[in-house]
Write a protein that holds these residues in place. Sequence first.
Motif, PDB file in Angstrom:
ATOM      1  N   ILE A  80      -4.792 -12.798 -19.421  1.00 31.08           N
ATOM      2  CA  ILE A  80      -4.400 -13.740 -18.373  1.00 31.08           C
ATOM      3  C   ILE A  80      -3.246 -13.118 -17.593  1.00 31.08           C
ATOM      4  O   ILE A  80      -2.259 -12.666 -18.187  1.00 31.08           O
ATOM      5  CB  ILE A  80      -3.981 -15.090 -18.975  1.00 31.08           C
ATOM      6  N   TYR A  81      -3.356 -13.139 -16.262  1.00 34.68           N
ATOM      7  CA  TYR A  81      -2.375 -12.455 -15.424  1.00 34.68           C
ATOM      8  C   TYR A  81      -1.908 -13.346 -14.283  1.00 34.68           C
ATOM      9  O   TYR A  81      -2.616 -14.249 -13.832  1.00 34.68           O
ATOM     10  CB  TYR A  81      -2.974 -11.154 -14.864  1.00 34.68           C
ATOM     11  N   VAL A  82      -0.676 -13.046 -13.823  1.00 32.54           N
ATOM     12  CA  VAL A  82      -0.099 -13.667 -12.631  1.00 32.54           C
ATOM     13  C   VAL A  82       0.201 -12.537 -11.650  1.00 32.54           C
ATOM     14  O   VAL A  82       0.810 -11.535 -12.030  1.00 32.54           O
ATOM     15  CB  VAL A  82       1.191 -14.440 -12.968  1.00 32.54           C
ATOM     16  N   VAL A  83      -0.224 -12.692 -10.400  1.00 31.48           N
ATOM     17  CA  VAL A  83      -0.005 -11.673  -9.388  1.00 31.48           C
ATOM     18  C   VAL A  83       0.999 -12.197  -8.364  1.00 31.48           C
ATOM     19  O   VAL A  83       0.813 -13.294  -7.814  1.00 31.48           O
ATOM     20  CB  VAL A  83      -1.320 -11.276  -8.691  1.00 31.48           C
ATOM     21  N   CYS A  84       2.049 -11.415  -8.106  1.00 31.24           N
ATOM     22  CA  CYS A  84       3.102 -11.828  -7.188  1.00 31.24           C
ATOM     23  C   CYS A  84       3.321 -10.750  -6.128  1.00 31.24           C
ATOM     24  O   CYS A  84       3.077  -9.562  -6.359  1.00 31.24           O
ATOM     25  CB  CYS A  84       4.409 -12.087  -7.945  1.00 31.24           C
ATOM     26  N   PHE A  85       3.815 -11.209  -4.961  1.00 29.83           N
ATOM     27  CA  PHE A  85       3.953 -10.350  -3.791  1.00 29.83           C
ATOM     28  C   PHE A  85       5.392 -10.408  -3.305  1.00 29.83           C
ATOM     29  O   PHE A  85       5.976 -11.488  -3.199  1.00 29.83           O
ATOM     30  CB  PHE A  85       3.001 -10.804  -2.685  1.00 29.83           C
ATOM     31  N   GLU A  86       5.954  -9.233  -2.978  1.00 29.09           N
ATOM     32  CA  GLU A  86       7.363  -9.171  -2.582  1.00 29.09           C
ATOM     33  C   GLU A  86       7.555  -8.130  -1.490  1.00 29.09           C
ATOM     34  O   GLU A  86       7.125  -6.975  -1.647  1.00 29.09           O
ATOM     35  CB  GLU A  86       8.227  -8.818  -3.791  1.00 29.09           C
ATOM     36  N   ASP A  87       8.184  -8.556  -0.398  1.00 28.34           N
ATOM     37  CA  ASP A  87       8.550  -7.624   0.663  1.00 28.34           C
ATOM     38  C   ASP A  87       9.922  -7.067   0.341  1.00 28.34           C
ATOM     39  O   ASP A  87      10.922  -7.789   0.394  1.00 28.34           O
ATOM     40  CB  ASP A  87       8.560  -8.347   2.019  1.00 28.34           C
ATOM     41  N   GLN A  88       9.982  -5.778   0.010  1.00 29.39           N
ATOM     42  CA  GLN A  88      11.256  -5.184  -0.399  1.00 29.39           C
ATOM     43  C   GLN A  88      12.253  -5.104   0.749  1.00 29.39           C
ATOM     44  O   GLN A  88      13.450  -4.968   0.525  1.00 29.39           O
ATOM     45  CB  GLN A  88      10.998  -3.807  -1.004  1.00 29.39           C
ATOM     46  N   ALA A  89      11.767  -5.187   1.995  1.00 23.52           N
ATOM     47  CA  ALA A  89      12.668  -5.253   3.151  1.00 23.52           C
ATOM     48  C   ALA A  89      13.177  -6.660   3.383  1.00 23.52           C
ATOM     49  O   ALA A  89      14.048  -6.883   4.238  1.00 23.52           O
ATOM     50  CB  ALA A  89      11.960  -4.734   4.398  1.00 23.52           C
ATOM     51  N   GLN A  90      12.623  -7.651   2.658  1.00 20.48           N
ATOM     52  CA  GLN A  90      13.021  -9.065   2.715  1.00 20.48           C
ATOM     53  C   GLN A  90      12.827  -9.686   4.097  1.00 20.48           C
ATOM     54  O   GLN A  90      13.523 -10.640   4.455  1.00 20.48           O
ATOM     55  CB  GLN A  90      14.467  -9.241   2.259  1.00 20.48           C
ATOM     56  N   LEU A  91      11.879  -9.151   4.872  1.00 22.43           N
ATOM     57  CA  LEU A  91      11.537  -9.782   6.147  1.00 22.43           C
ATOM     58  C   LEU A  91      10.582 -10.941   5.939  1.00 22.43           C
ATOM     59  O   LEU A  91      10.444 -11.800   6.821  1.00 22.43           O
ATOM     60  CB  LEU A  91      10.912  -8.751   7.091  1.00 22.43           C
ATOM     61  N   TYR A  92       9.937 -10.966   4.770  1.00 20.29           N
ATOM     62  CA  TYR A  92       8.999 -12.036   4.436  1.00 20.29           C
ATOM     63  C   TYR A  92       9.353 -12.594   3.068  1.00 20.29           C
ATOM     64  O   TYR A  92       9.903 -11.892   2.208  1.00 20.29           O
ATOM     65  CB  TYR A  92       7.554 -11.517   4.456  1.00 20.29           C
ATOM     66  N   LEU A  93       9.000 -13.857   2.872  1.00 19.85           N
ATOM     67  CA  LEU A  93       9.364 -14.530   1.638  1.00 19.85           C
ATOM     68  C   LEU A  93       8.403 -14.159   0.516  1.00 19.85           C
ATOM     69  O   LEU A  93       7.193 -14.021   0.745  1.00 19.85           O
ATOM     70  CB  LEU A  93       9.346 -16.045   1.843  1.00 19.85           C
ATOM     71  N   PRO A  94       8.911 -14.002  -0.703  1.00 19.31           N
ATOM     72  CA  PRO A  94       8.029 -13.687  -1.828  1.00 19.31           C
ATOM     73  C   PRO A  94       7.197 -14.908  -2.226  1.00 19.31           C
ATOM     74  O   PRO A  94       7.607 -16.054  -2.023  1.00 19.31           O
ATOM     75  CB  PRO A  94       9.006 -13.301  -2.941  1.00 19.31           C
ATOM     76  N   GLU A  95       6.043 -14.632  -2.803  1.00 18.79           N
ATOM     77  CA  GLU A  95       5.219 -15.702  -3.353  1.00 18.79           C
ATOM     78  C   GLU A  95       4.264 -15.091  -4.374  1.00 18.79           C
ATOM     79  O   GLU A  95       4.149 -13.874  -4.493  1.00 18.79           O
ATOM     80  CB  GLU A  95       4.435 -16.431  -2.267  1.00 18.79           C
ATOM     81  N   CYS A  96       3.588 -15.957  -5.113  1.00 19.78           N
ATOM     82  CA  CYS A  96       2.600 -15.518  -6.091  1.00 19.78           C
ATOM     83  C   CYS A  96       1.245 -16.132  -5.738  1.00 19.78           C
ATOM     84  O   CYS A  96       1.157 -17.108  -4.976  1.00 19.78           O
ATOM     85  CB  CYS A  96       3.010 -15.931  -7.510  1.00 19.78           C
ATOM     86  N   TYR A  97       0.199 -15.541  -6.283  1.00 20.21           N
ATOM     87  CA  TYR A  97      -1.145 -16.070  -6.049  1.00 20.21           C
ATOM     88  C   TYR A  97      -1.265 -17.412  -6.773  1.00 20.21           C
ATOM     89  O   TYR A  97      -0.880 -17.537  -7.940  1.00 20.21           O
ATOM     90  CB  TYR A  97      -2.195 -15.091  -6.599  1.00 20.21           C
ATOM     91  N   ASN A  98      -1.668 -18.447  -6.119  1.00 19.00           N
ATOM     92  CA  ASN A  98      -2.297 -18.588  -4.832  1.00 19.00           C
ATOM     93  C   ASN A  98      -1.388 -19.444  -3.948  1.00 19.00           C
ATOM     94  O   ASN A  98      -1.337 -20.660  -4.114  1.00 19.00           O
ATOM     95  CB  ASN A  98      -3.672 -19.244  -5.020  1.00 19.00           C
ATOM     96  N   GLN A  99      -0.589 -18.773  -3.053  1.00 20.26           N
ATOM     97  CA  GLN A  99       0.338 -19.434  -2.133  1.00 20.26           C
ATOM     98  C   GLN A  99       1.316 -20.347  -2.871  1.00 20.26           C
ATOM     99  O   GLN A  99       1.518 -21.498  -2.510  1.00 20.26           O
ATOM    100  CB  GLN A  99      -0.433 -20.257  -1.086  1.00 20.26           C
ATOM    101  N   ALA A 100       1.942 -19.809  -3.931  1.00 20.33           N
ATOM    102  CA  ALA A 100       2.808 -20.646  -4.757  1.00 20.33           C
ATOM    103  C   ALA A 100       3.994 -19.847  -5.255  1.00 20.33           C
ATOM    104  O   ALA A 100       3.937 -18.619  -5.343  1.00 20.33           O
ATOM    105  CB  ALA A 100       2.020 -21.195  -5.953  1.00 20.33           C
ATOM    106  N   PRO A 101       5.096 -20.530  -5.587  1.00 14.21           N
ATOM    107  CA  PRO A 101       6.196 -19.831  -6.272  1.00 14.21           C
ATOM    108  C   PRO A 101       5.759 -19.418  -7.670  1.00 14.21           C
ATOM    109  O   PRO A 101       4.715 -19.856  -8.173  1.00 14.21           O
ATOM    110  CB  PRO A 101       7.311 -20.876  -6.311  1.00 14.21           C
ATOM    111  N   ALA A 102       6.573 -18.580  -8.308  1.00 12.21           N
ATOM    112  CA  ALA A 102       6.184 -18.004  -9.589  1.00 12.21           C
ATOM    113  C   ALA A 102       5.842 -19.056 -10.635  1.00 12.21           C
ATOM    114  O   ALA A 102       4.866 -18.920 -11.377  1.00 12.21           O
ATOM    115  CB  ALA A 102       7.300 -17.091 -10.103  1.00 12.21           C
ATOM    116  N   ALA A 103       6.643 -20.120 -10.702  1.00 14.81           N
ATOM    117  CA  ALA A 103       6.431 -21.133 -11.735  1.00 14.81           C
ATOM    118  C   ALA A 103       5.133 -21.902 -11.542  1.00 14.81           C
ATOM    119  O   ALA A 103       4.628 -22.526 -12.477  1.00 14.81           O
ATOM    120  CB  ALA A 103       7.612 -22.095 -11.767  1.00 14.81           C
TER     121      ALA A 103
END
Length: 614
Positions: A348-371
């Motif tokens: 079971i996995y959680v996939v998260c996305f992060e812009d290291q330049a911080q121009l965009y907000l981080p989120e995880c699949y599917n359009q949700a915060p990590a929790a």
Amino acid sequence: VMFDGKAPDSATLDVKKRIAQSWQTVASYSTTNHQPFNYAIHNLPPDIYALQVQASYQGINYRMIYKDALDFDHALPVTVTAGVSVSSLNFVMGEVGNLISGTVTTPEKQPLANIQVTAYVSRTYGWQVERTTLTDPTGAYQMRALSPDHYVLGFRDPNGMYSDGYYPGAPLLAQATPITLSLVTRLTNLDVELPLVGRIAGRLTLFDGTSLADIKLTVYAQLDGYHSAIRSQTFSQQYEIAGLRAGTYRLQASTGFNFTEYYDGVLNLAEATDIMVTSGTTTRNIDIVLGRSSTYAMIEGKVTTSDNKPLANIKVNAYATSATGSPARSTTTDQTGAYQLSQFKPGIYVVCFEDQAQLYLPECYNQAPAAQATLIVLKDHDHFANANATLSAAGSIIGNVINLSAQPLSTSSITVYTKDNFGWKNFASTSIYSVPHYVIPGLPAGIYRVRFSSSDPSLEQYYTGVTDISNATDVTVTSGVATPNINFVVGTDVQNAQLEGRVTNKDTALAGVRVELYYKRLNQDSWSSDNPLVYTFTDGNGQFKLAGLGEGDYRLRFSDPNGAFASIYYGSAFTFADAAVLTLGSATVRTDVNMDLSQLVDLKYAVYLPLVGR
């Protein structure tokens, strides 16, 4: 004490006696510099003793217990009687003691010189080296004066041209046949043949052609019907494993991403491909390509903006079960916003996305915060497509921090707070060093409050110019927009009021006295009594100055870091509540804020205790 009729290089004879539960040395005799070793030990009390010699001969250290005993409990006892000398207690080392010898050759019976021969002895923590020697030009070797024990002989070519081996021809120490030496044992013709080594070589890449670094390769050989690991080494990009005997092997590759694969593209040893190695040759093109196994599962998708434009260089992390700890897999999106994560084991996995330049907000699949992320369940061969993300543009807060002279401070910290049901909490922060400009990126749209602080000098305030977060000014952040001019001009809260004075002790200037300033802003009721707004120290003339003060009420506290004087507040008060209040206008300058610490006295107490009755 003699070696083949010759004197030792050096030797020590110890007389041992059992005391309590151990054998302890009660007398010793030593010689060095190749002198004949004739010993005599005098003045021994009548008792039963054991003798031991430790000697060096031709660069090798020897140990013998009289006569050739395994330990002191089995030594031939030496009984000493009062007034009687016990003589002829001789140690003949080498000629009469244990001896093993043999010859090392190739399978074609060619002698091998300079082969390292090692005698291993079994101890509590495994096999340990007891003695080492080298073969001569004829391939012959011998070891003398080994203590009675069980040994395994190992053979190694320091130049790496010939295979390692163990008597009588085993490839591994665990398969070797031990030899047993008793009190006087002479074992000859312990011969071995060492064939030329074989090698395995190839490249290390990912399925997409990327070269790999720091890959641990483990070689397995079939021993007694089972595949057992015989060697491990770490390589980068290309590898060559040497020192292999002719035979069949299997190969395992492990990376720092916590996954393992076997040649050729399988996940378990039983299904691995055999690799044939021939003596004296290199088996080439055994390339390790990680991630192409159909056994692995895969996750892929695309990252875009809210208006469907692709986002490149977005960090994609896949975590096992929850978005905490180290990711199981990581990658970044390409120029089209696409990414692919492979080599997943079932789980079971959680996939998260992060812009290291911080121009965009981080989120995880599917359009949700990590929790609140959607869990992705993978089985063997699963291909989870369209694990997509749409990242919202982040806002930011920017501004400057300067002092009265429009210069940056040496070190400043900016902290951004956001409010939840429990109050204001720290959301993000940054530090700046000797530069005025700061940026707090990666902020969701919302209402924030901003705090400036510095440790040298000690300063703190909230935007705009207050000392309490509850009275700070709201800063509104909009998605994709920088909120500018959230500036701090340190020391100009309202205007340029200042306090000056001198600290003395009976008219003698006191240097290094700490002067702390506490503040109550105009039209407010609370004081900053827990922490000073700012502090300074008196100079060599006892002078101090606190400048850049705003309109309001102030109190001063004086303390001696050396402890010669007790702390006191301006107005000769010992408590904050009793301190004199200095009220300043927007441009008030007070130069008469003097303090004489001589009025402080030491208080001495006497405590009287009544006698007790009994």
